[in-house]
Write a protein that holds these residues in place. Structure first.
Motif, PDB file in Angstrom:
ATOM      1  N   TYR A 255       8.501 -29.383   0.222  1.00 36.52           N
ATOM      2  CA  TYR A 255       9.013 -30.680  -0.331  1.00 36.52           C
ATOM      3  C   TYR A 255       8.007 -31.575  -1.326  1.00 36.52           C
ATOM      4  N   SER A 257       5.876 -30.249  -3.007  1.00 37.17           N
ATOM      5  CA  SER A 257       5.775 -29.208  -4.229  1.00 37.17           C
ATOM      6  C   SER A 257       7.014 -29.415  -4.915  1.00 37.17           C
ATOM      7  N   GLN A 258       7.986 -30.097  -4.630  1.00 38.68           N
ATOM      8  CA  GLN A 258       9.217 -30.507  -5.286  1.00 38.68           C
ATOM      9  C   GLN A 258      10.082 -29.545  -5.228  1.00 38.68           C
ATOM     10  N   ASP A 259       9.905 -28.387  -4.492  1.00 39.06           N
ATOM     11  CA  ASP A 259      10.803 -27.136  -4.095  1.00 39.06           C
ATOM     12  C   ASP A 259      11.735 -27.790  -2.924  1.00 39.06           C
ATOM     13  N   TYR A 260      12.722 -28.881  -3.236  1.00 38.82           N
ATOM     14  CA  TYR A 260      13.333 -29.549  -2.297  1.00 38.82           C
ATOM     15  C   TYR A 260      14.408 -28.662  -1.564  1.00 38.82           C
ATOM     16  N   LYS A 299      17.365 -39.875  -5.978  1.00 36.05           N
ATOM     17  CA  LYS A 299      17.054 -38.698  -7.397  1.00 36.05           C
ATOM     18  C   LYS A 299      18.453 -38.297  -7.867  1.00 36.05           C
TER      19      LYS A 299
END
Length: 321
Positions: A255, A257-260, A299
Protein backbone atom coordinates in the motif's frame (compact mmCIF):
# COMPACT_ATOMS: atom_id res chain seq x y z
CA UNK A 1 -16.98 -6.96 8.20
CA UNK A 2 -17.97 -10.62 8.17
CA UNK A 3 -16.83 -13.71 6.35
CA UNK A 4 -18.80 -16.77 5.39
CA UNK A 5 -17.44 -18.60 8.41
CA UNK A 6 -17.33 -15.81 10.98
CA UNK A 7 -19.46 -12.89 9.88
CA UNK A 8 -22.39 -12.00 7.60
CA UNK A 9 -22.38 -8.36 6.54
CA UNK A 10 -20.97 -5.07 7.69
CA UNK A 11 -22.21 -1.55 7.02
CA UNK A 12 -19.87 1.13 5.69
CA UNK A 13 -20.33 3.04 8.95
CA UNK A 14 -19.29 -0.01 10.96
CA UNK A 15 -16.29 -0.48 8.70
CA UNK A 16 -15.06 3.01 9.47
CA UNK A 17 -15.78 2.65 13.17
CA UNK A 18 -14.20 -0.80 13.30
CA UNK A 19 -16.06 -1.46 16.51
CA UNK A 20 -18.70 -4.09 15.72
CA UNK A 21 -16.61 -7.21 15.58
CA UNK A 22 -17.95 -9.13 18.58
CA UNK A 23 -21.30 -10.85 18.98
CA UNK A 24 -22.26 -9.08 22.20
CA UNK A 25 -20.74 -5.98 23.66
CA UNK A 26 -21.35 -3.51 26.46
CA UNK A 27 -22.91 -0.35 25.11
CA UNK A 28 -20.93 1.68 27.66
CA UNK A 29 -17.24 1.57 26.77
CA UNK A 30 -14.94 0.43 29.56
CA UNK A 31 -12.86 3.20 31.12
CA UNK A 32 -9.14 3.32 30.40
CA UNK A 33 -8.40 2.87 34.09
CA UNK A 34 -10.52 -0.29 34.21
CA UNK A 35 -8.91 -1.59 31.03
CA UNK A 36 -5.45 -1.15 32.59
CA UNK A 37 -6.53 -2.78 35.84
CA UNK A 38 -7.91 -5.91 34.14
CA UNK A 39 -5.11 -6.03 31.57
CA UNK A 40 -2.49 -6.03 34.32
CA UNK A 41 -4.26 -8.95 36.01
CA UNK A 42 -4.53 -10.90 32.75
CA UNK A 43 -0.89 -10.12 32.01
CA UNK A 44 0.12 -11.80 35.26
CA UNK A 45 -1.70 -14.93 34.13
CA UNK A 46 0.20 -14.89 30.82
CA UNK A 47 3.55 -15.29 32.60
CA UNK A 48 2.47 -18.85 33.40
CA UNK A 49 2.06 -19.77 29.71
CA UNK A 50 4.88 -21.88 28.27
CA UNK A 51 6.50 -20.75 25.02
CA UNK A 52 7.17 -24.37 24.05
CA UNK A 53 3.88 -24.97 22.21
CA UNK A 54 2.23 -24.07 18.89
CA UNK A 55 1.37 -20.41 18.36
CA UNK A 56 -2.37 -21.04 18.05
CA UNK A 57 -2.29 -22.71 21.46
CA UNK A 58 -0.39 -19.74 22.92
CA UNK A 59 -2.93 -17.29 21.49
CA UNK A 60 -5.84 -19.35 22.85
CA UNK A 61 -4.30 -19.34 26.32
CA UNK A 62 -3.63 -15.57 26.21
CA UNK A 63 -7.27 -15.00 25.28
CA UNK A 64 -8.31 -17.44 28.01
CA UNK A 65 -6.43 -15.34 30.57
CA UNK A 66 -8.29 -12.25 29.37
CA UNK A 67 -11.73 -13.86 29.48
CA UNK A 68 -11.15 -15.44 32.90
CA UNK A 69 -10.07 -12.06 34.25
CA UNK A 70 -13.18 -10.37 32.81
CA UNK A 71 -15.53 -13.06 34.17
CA UNK A 72 -13.92 -13.12 37.62
CA UNK A 73 -14.15 -9.35 37.83
CA UNK A 74 -17.83 -9.37 36.88
CA UNK A 75 -18.61 -12.10 39.40
CA UNK A 76 -16.80 -10.14 42.13
CA UNK A 77 -18.66 -6.93 41.27
CA UNK A 78 -21.97 -8.78 41.16
CA UNK A 79 -21.44 -10.40 44.58
CA UNK A 80 -20.18 -7.16 46.12
CA UNK A 81 -23.08 -5.14 44.75
CA UNK A 82 -20.78 -3.00 42.60
CA UNK A 83 -22.16 -4.12 39.26
CA UNK A 84 -24.29 -1.67 37.31
CA UNK A 85 -27.25 -2.27 35.04
CA UNK A 86 -25.91 -2.93 31.55
CA UNK A 87 -27.18 -2.38 28.03
CA UNK A 88 -26.19 -5.33 25.86
CA UNK A 89 -26.38 -5.06 22.07
CA UNK A 90 -27.00 -8.36 20.26
CA UNK A 91 -27.67 -8.25 16.51
CA UNK A 92 -28.92 -4.63 16.79
CA UNK A 93 -31.40 -5.48 19.59
CA UNK A 94 -30.87 -3.94 23.03
CA UNK A 95 -31.18 -6.10 26.15
CA UNK A 96 -31.04 -4.55 29.63
CA UNK A 97 -29.89 -6.72 32.50
CA UNK A 98 -28.25 -6.19 35.87
CA UNK A 99 -26.97 -9.73 36.47
CA UNK A 100 -25.55 -10.84 33.15
CA UNK A 101 -21.96 -12.02 32.74
CA UNK A 102 -20.38 -10.96 29.44
CA UNK A 103 -17.20 -12.91 28.76
CA UNK A 104 -16.05 -10.44 26.10
CA UNK A 105 -16.90 -7.16 27.85
CA UNK A 106 -13.98 -4.87 27.14
CA UNK A 107 -12.11 -7.79 25.52
CA UNK A 108 -10.81 -5.83 22.52
CA UNK A 109 -9.58 -2.90 24.62
CA UNK A 110 -7.85 -5.18 27.11
CA UNK A 111 -6.33 -7.30 24.36
CA UNK A 112 -4.96 -4.27 22.53
CA UNK A 113 -3.55 -2.79 25.74
CA UNK A 114 -1.77 -6.06 26.56
CA UNK A 115 -0.32 -6.30 23.08
CA UNK A 116 1.43 -2.98 23.68
CA UNK A 117 2.16 -3.08 27.41
CA UNK A 118 2.32 -6.71 28.61
CA UNK A 119 5.87 -8.02 28.39
CA UNK A 120 4.68 -11.62 28.72
CA UNK A 121 2.44 -11.28 25.65
CA UNK A 122 5.24 -9.70 23.61
CA UNK A 123 7.54 -12.58 24.52
CA UNK A 124 4.94 -15.25 23.78
CA UNK A 125 3.89 -13.82 20.42
CA UNK A 126 7.46 -13.75 19.11
CA UNK A 127 8.77 -16.95 20.66
CA UNK A 128 7.96 -19.62 18.07
CA UNK A 129 11.00 -19.64 15.81
CA UNK A 130 11.46 -23.28 14.84
CA UNK A 131 14.69 -25.01 15.74
CA UNK A 132 16.95 -26.75 13.25
CA UNK A 133 20.47 -28.12 13.38
CA UNK A 134 21.99 -24.61 13.50
CA UNK A 135 19.46 -22.93 15.77
CA UNK A 136 21.37 -23.42 19.01
CA UNK A 137 25.06 -23.96 19.61
CA UNK A 138 26.68 -27.07 21.01
CA UNK A 139 29.49 -24.91 22.30
CA UNK A 140 28.91 -24.27 26.00
CA UNK A 141 30.80 -20.99 25.98
CA UNK A 142 28.75 -19.69 23.05
CA UNK A 143 25.55 -20.72 24.83
CA UNK A 144 26.72 -18.94 27.98
CA UNK A 145 27.12 -15.65 26.07
CA UNK A 146 23.79 -16.24 24.31
CA UNK A 147 21.95 -16.69 27.61
CA UNK A 148 23.73 -13.62 28.93
CA UNK A 149 22.45 -11.71 25.90
CA UNK A 150 18.90 -12.94 26.54
CA UNK A 151 19.06 -11.58 30.08
CA UNK A 152 20.23 -8.19 28.86
CA UNK A 153 17.52 -8.21 26.17
CA UNK A 154 14.84 -8.90 28.79
CA UNK A 155 16.10 -5.86 30.70
CA UNK A 156 16.08 -3.85 27.45
CA UNK A 157 19.84 -3.27 27.77
CA UNK A 158 20.33 -3.80 24.06
CA UNK A 159 23.84 -2.36 23.82
CA UNK A 160 25.09 -4.88 26.38
CA UNK A 161 23.08 -7.68 24.74
CA UNK A 162 24.79 -6.91 21.43
CA UNK A 163 28.19 -7.41 23.04
CA UNK A 164 27.14 -10.81 24.41
CA UNK A 165 25.52 -12.01 21.18
CA UNK A 166 28.56 -10.91 19.17
CA UNK A 167 30.76 -12.99 21.46
CA UNK A 168 28.45 -15.96 20.89
CA UNK A 169 28.56 -15.78 17.07
CA UNK A 170 32.31 -15.16 17.11
CA UNK A 171 32.75 -18.48 18.92
CA UNK A 172 30.12 -20.24 16.80
CA UNK A 173 29.37 -18.47 13.48
CA UNK A 174 26.63 -21.03 12.74
CA UNK A 175 24.59 -20.05 15.81
CA UNK A 176 21.36 -18.98 14.04
CA UNK A 177 19.33 -17.89 17.08
CA UNK A 178 22.21 -15.70 18.26
CA UNK A 179 22.24 -13.98 14.85
CA UNK A 180 18.46 -13.51 15.13
CA UNK A 181 18.67 -11.88 18.53
CA UNK A 182 21.65 -9.78 17.50
CA UNK A 183 19.60 -8.49 14.58
CA UNK A 184 16.65 -7.72 16.82
CA UNK A 185 18.85 -5.72 19.20
CA UNK A 186 20.35 -3.72 16.33
CA UNK A 187 16.84 -3.02 15.04
CA UNK A 188 15.65 -1.83 18.42
CA UNK A 189 18.60 0.55 18.49
CA UNK A 190 17.59 1.81 15.01
CA UNK A 191 20.70 0.35 13.35
CA UNK A 192 18.76 -1.25 10.51
CA UNK A 193 21.70 -1.91 8.19
CA UNK A 194 23.48 -4.01 10.81
CA UNK A 195 20.20 -5.72 11.68
CA UNK A 196 19.74 -6.78 8.03
CA UNK A 197 23.29 -8.19 7.94
CA UNK A 198 22.49 -10.34 10.98
CA UNK A 199 19.18 -11.57 9.56
CA UNK A 200 20.90 -12.50 6.30
CA UNK A 201 23.51 -14.47 8.24
CA UNK A 202 20.74 -16.36 10.01
CA UNK A 203 18.87 -17.05 6.76
CA UNK A 204 22.05 -18.46 5.22
CA UNK A 205 22.02 -21.02 8.03
CA UNK A 206 18.24 -21.59 7.91
CA UNK A 207 16.31 -20.12 4.93
CA UNK A 208 13.03 -20.95 6.72
CA UNK A 209 13.77 -19.03 9.93
CA UNK A 210 10.57 -17.20 10.84
CA UNK A 211 12.17 -14.54 13.05
CA UNK A 212 14.69 -13.28 10.47
CA UNK A 213 12.14 -13.50 7.64
CA UNK A 214 9.65 -11.39 9.58
CA UNK A 215 12.13 -8.87 10.96
CA UNK A 216 14.20 -8.31 7.84
CA UNK A 217 11.11 -6.98 6.06
CA UNK A 218 10.55 -4.47 8.86
CA UNK A 219 14.20 -3.38 8.74
CA UNK A 220 14.02 -2.84 4.97
CA UNK A 221 10.86 -0.82 5.49
CA UNK A 222 12.61 1.46 7.98
CA UNK A 223 15.28 2.10 5.34
CA UNK A 224 12.47 2.81 2.81
CA UNK A 225 13.66 -0.08 0.66
CA UNK A 226 10.08 -1.11 -0.04
CA UNK A 227 10.96 -3.47 -2.89
CA UNK A 228 13.16 -5.63 -0.64
CA UNK A 229 10.67 -5.35 2.21
CA UNK A 230 7.81 -6.56 0.00
CA UNK A 231 9.87 -9.47 -1.30
CA UNK A 232 10.74 -10.46 2.28
CA UNK A 233 7.13 -10.51 3.45
CA UNK A 234 6.02 -12.45 0.38
CA UNK A 235 8.75 -14.99 1.15
CA UNK A 236 7.43 -15.24 4.71
CA UNK A 237 3.95 -15.94 3.30
CA UNK A 238 5.29 -18.64 0.98
CA UNK A 239 7.01 -20.47 3.83
CA UNK A 240 4.42 -19.79 6.56
CA UNK A 241 1.08 -19.39 4.71
CA UNK A 242 -0.95 -19.70 7.94
CA UNK A 243 0.96 -16.93 9.72
CA UNK A 244 -0.86 -13.57 9.48
CA UNK A 245 2.32 -11.54 10.04
CA UNK A 246 3.49 -12.00 6.45
CA UNK A 247 0.15 -10.81 5.05
CA UNK A 248 0.06 -7.86 7.44
CA UNK A 249 3.58 -6.75 6.50
CA UNK A 250 2.91 -7.21 2.79
CA UNK A 251 -0.35 -5.31 3.11
CA UNK A 252 1.42 -2.28 4.56
CA UNK A 253 4.38 -2.33 2.20
CA UNK A 254 2.43 -2.73 -1.03
CA UNK A 255 0.00 0.00 0.00
CA UNK A 256 2.86 2.37 0.84
CA UNK A 257 4.33 1.53 -2.58
CA UNK A 258 0.97 2.56 -4.12
CA UNK A 259 0.19 -0.97 -5.27
CA UNK A 260 -3.23 -0.57 -3.73
CA UNK A 261 -4.73 -3.79 -5.07
CA UNK A 262 -2.10 -5.97 -3.41
CA UNK A 263 -1.97 -3.82 -0.30
CA UNK A 264 -5.70 -4.06 0.44
CA UNK A 265 -5.90 -7.74 -0.53
CA UNK A 266 -3.04 -8.74 1.76
CA UNK A 267 -4.46 -6.66 4.63
CA UNK A 268 -7.85 -8.37 4.30
CA UNK A 269 -6.07 -11.74 4.41
CA UNK A 270 -4.18 -10.67 7.53
CA UNK A 271 -7.44 -9.56 9.17
CA UNK A 272 -9.12 -12.90 8.42
CA UNK A 273 -6.23 -14.92 9.76
CA UNK A 274 -6.03 -12.80 12.91
CA UNK A 275 -9.78 -13.36 13.28
CA UNK A 276 -9.45 -17.13 13.05
CA UNK A 277 -7.32 -17.35 16.17
CA UNK A 278 -8.51 -14.14 17.89
CA UNK A 279 -5.00 -12.77 17.82
CA UNK A 280 -4.16 -9.67 19.90
CA UNK A 281 -2.90 -8.10 16.66
CA UNK A 282 -6.27 -7.97 14.88
CA UNK A 283 -6.70 -4.34 15.99
CA UNK A 284 -3.82 -3.21 13.77
CA UNK A 285 -5.34 -4.87 10.71
CA UNK A 286 -8.69 -3.24 11.47
CA UNK A 287 -7.12 0.20 11.73
CA UNK A 288 -5.22 -0.23 8.47
CA UNK A 289 -8.35 -1.37 6.63
CA UNK A 290 -10.27 1.63 7.97
CA UNK A 291 -7.51 3.94 6.72
CA UNK A 292 -7.35 2.22 3.32
CA UNK A 293 -11.10 2.63 2.90
CA UNK A 294 -11.02 6.34 3.67
CA UNK A 295 -7.87 6.96 1.61
CA UNK A 296 -9.16 5.14 -1.47
CA UNK A 297 -12.52 6.87 -1.16
CA UNK A 298 -10.75 10.24 -1.26
CA UNK A 299 -8.70 9.10 -4.26
CA UNK A 300 -11.83 7.97 -6.10
CA UNK A 301 -10.56 4.39 -6.10
CA UNK A 302 -12.96 2.77 -3.65
CA UNK A 303 -13.68 0.06 -6.22
CA UNK A 304 -10.24 -1.39 -5.39
CA UNK A 305 -11.27 -1.83 -1.76
CA UNK A 306 -14.64 -3.34 -2.66
CA UNK A 307 -13.11 -5.78 -5.13
CA UNK A 308 -10.52 -6.92 -2.57
CA UNK A 309 -13.31 -7.47 -0.05
CA UNK A 310 -15.24 -9.52 -2.60
CA UNK A 311 -12.14 -11.57 -3.46
CA UNK A 312 -11.80 -12.45 0.23
CA UNK A 313 -15.50 -13.41 0.59
CA UNK A 314 -16.31 -10.34 2.65
CA UNK A 315 -19.66 -8.68 1.97
CA UNK A 316 -19.75 -4.95 2.62
CA UNK A 317 -23.14 -3.28 2.26
CA UNK A 318 -24.39 0.27 2.48
CA UNK A 319 -26.65 0.90 5.49
CA UNK A 320 -29.28 2.39 3.19
CA UNK A 321 -29.67 -0.88 1.28
Amino acid sequence: MKTANYFKNVSLTALLAMGSFVYAQDANKMSSQKVKELADKACGCCYEISVNQPKDSIVAKINGCIRNTIINNQIFESLSGKSEEKQIIVDNDTIVSSNIIIANEGFDEIQNYMKKECKAVKTLMFSDNKENANSLSKNKKAMKFYEEGLSYSDEEKYDMAIVSYNKAVKIDPKFAFAWDNLGICYRRMDNYKEAIKCYKKSLELDPTGRVPLMNIGTAYEKLKDYKSAGESFVKLIEIYPEDPEGYFGAGRIFYISQDYEKGVDYMFKAYLKYSENQSPYIYDAEQNLAYYYQDLEQKGKLDIFMQAAKNNNINIQDEEE
